[in-house]
Design a protein around this motif. Structure first.
Motif: not given
Ligand code: ADP
Ligand code: ASP
Ligand code: MG
Length: 463
Positions: A233, A238-239, A258
């Motif tokens: 987290v 980070p995108r 969050m």
């Molecule tokens: P998965 O397919 O593994 O469920 P997700 O795409 O649903 O993955 O979730 C991971 C993504 O969440 C990360 O690649 C990142 O871009 C996004 N994300 C959004 N907010 C956050 C945050 N606060 N910390 C980390 N990742 C975040």
């Protein structure tokens, strides 16, 4: 025992799936239960193709071929045992045929219900978990595919079904414990469930995280691990945000807050079963398995950070009910919420100016037309009598939220947030703070959302 949930990117291609097999193998002594999502992008493809099928588009066939090729390519590359591979590929081909029949039905009827969408979406997790079980077996890991429709009992609220916990927990234990007892790894489909009548449901988009924690809690696992594509987290997505940093430890409340306010890293409902069972959730990176990740538990970070993360949700509409005549008139807010509930619109944020002459709600953009129509008819007479001047809409907007347990009772966070946004030249459309004081949320035009997140992230030195 640990539950390991692997997300779409973690099971999205040959290389990642090889890593998944190694990760499971490494942790075999801890008796892992695997829960997995569809391969990345597959759920979107399944649902988009269903919408094309209603329109009788010629794109349905090529999409089905794409889906088939993507899965068969993985089976071919990763299952070396000939007999096992042939069996898997045959099963996958049969599933694609079944899917094709469903699309055909949708196309003939020119009708696509949420119930059909759930049935169609379920193929993603089924295809994915069948191949994961075979890949594990091919790595000499005893594994068994588990269709979660047999163990996760839900109501019939298709698209976002509610879980019947007592029945599901009992079934999870009865089905999985004997397997774990003989050191076999269950590979459970995330995201999907089944009703009492045997109909397929889904737990809501990104719901595999939730499946992971339902299973982990039912089995009283030591930890629930969510394997994804980032190190944990972070202080922001980070995108979009430069300098976002991994948080080693956050509380369940912070994680819930969050994720509710848009952080895609974890599904908001995931925390519910874990809190009740007191099981820590750990976020780990399949691309970097040695990184410690983030631990989510009852304990927040003991450091001195007041603000932990900045999040945003896009594609929202703000509807404001305004009028000088509203001041002191009781029941206006109750009527707004009743009207929105009648048309099943979920309110994400509420804000009322202290003058009482303006009350606004933020809702998903897709619901804007029906919400507006209902509110206008609810207040038709009040508009005629000039109690209310207008019901107006602003589109598209985003909510930006500042989250952290340390904010409670700490003065000045709101002031600093608003100043940072204003100094970035961004207009704040509305503001809300929950009485929990764990978050402050503000509404900005969607085009400015990422810039606002960056500005707040910078002002609190989160990077
Ligand atoms: P998965 O397919 O593994 O469920 P997700 O795409 O649903 O993955 O979730 C991971 C993504 O969440 C990360 O690649 C990142 O871009 C996004 N994300 C959004 N907010 C956050 C945050 N606060 N910390 C980390 N990742 C975040
Ligand atoms: N595959 C489902 C989705 O894309 C569930 C998940 O990935 O968690 O929404
Ligand atoms: Mg996810």
């Amino acid at each position: 025992m640990i539950t390991m949930k692997f997300g779409g990117t973690s099971v999205g291609d040959v290389k990642r799936l090889q890593d998944v097999a190694l990760i499971v193998k490494t942790h075999l002594p801890r008796h892992p239960v695997v829960v997995a999502s569809a391969m990345g992008g597959v759920t979107d493809l399944l649902l988009d193709t269903a919408r094309l099928a209603v329109k009788r588009s010629s794109q349905v066939e090529p999409n089905l071929r794409l889906l088939k090729d993507r899965h068969l390519q993985v089976s071919q590359a990763l299952v070396r045992d000939r007999e096992r591979r042939d069996e898997l590929m045959e099963r996958q081909a049969r599933l694609i045929d079944e899917l094709s029949t469903l699309y055909h039905g949708v196309s003939l009827l020119k009708e696509l219900s949420v119930r059909s969408l759930d049935a169609i979406a379920s193929f993603g997790e089924i295809l994915s978990c069948l191949q994961i079980a075979s890949i594990l077996q091919d790595h000499d890991i005893p594994a068994e595919f588990i269709d979660s429709r047999e163990i996760i009992r839900t109501d019939a609220n298709f698209g976002e079904a509610a879980v019947d916990f007592p029945t599901s927990s009992d079934r999870i234990r009865r089905r999985l414990l004997p397997l774990l007892g003989k050191s076999c790894v269950p590979v459970v489909t995330g995201f999907i469930g089944g009703t009492e009548d045997g109909l397929t449901t889904t737990l809501g988009r990104s719901g595999s995280d939730y499946t992971g924690s339902i299973v982990g809690a039912a089995l009283e696992c030591e930890e629930i691990w969510i394997w994804t594509d980032v190190d944990g987290v972070m202080t922001a997505d980070p995108r979009y945000v430069q300098g976002a940093r991994v948080l080693p430890q956050i509380s369940y409340r912070e994680a819930a807050e969050m994720s509710y306010f848009g952080a895609k890293i974890i599904h908001p409902k995931t925390m519910v079963p874990a809190i009740e069972a007191g099981i820590p959730i750990r976020i780990k990176n399949t691309f970097n398995p040695s990184a410690p990740g983030t631990i989510i538990s009852h304990t927040a970070d003991t450091g001195d950070r007041i603000v932990k993360t900045i999040t945003s949700i896009d594609n929202l509409s703000l509807i404001a009910v305004e009028g000088n005549g509203m001041v002191g008139v009781p029941g206006i807010s109750a009527r707004i919420f009743a009207a929105l509930a009648r048309v099943q619109v979920n309110v994400i944020m509420i804000s009322q100016a202290s003058s009482e002459h303006n009350l606004c709600v933020v809702i998903p953009h897709r619901d804007c037309a029906k919400a507006l129509h209902e509110l206008k008819s609810e207040f038709e007479r009040d508009i005629a009598k000039k109690v209310i001047d207008e019901v107006k809409v602003q589109n598209p907007v985003s909510i930006v939220a500042v989250v952290g347990e340390g904010m409670k009772g700490f003065r000045g966070v709101a002031g600093k947030t608003f100043t940072a946004v204003a100094e970035a030249g961004i207009n704040i459309v509305a503001i809300a703070q929950g009485s929990s004081e764990y978050n402050i949320s503000l509404v900005v035009e969607q085009a400015n959302a990422h810039k606002a997140v960056q500005a707040i992230h910078d002002v609190f030195h989160l990077g």
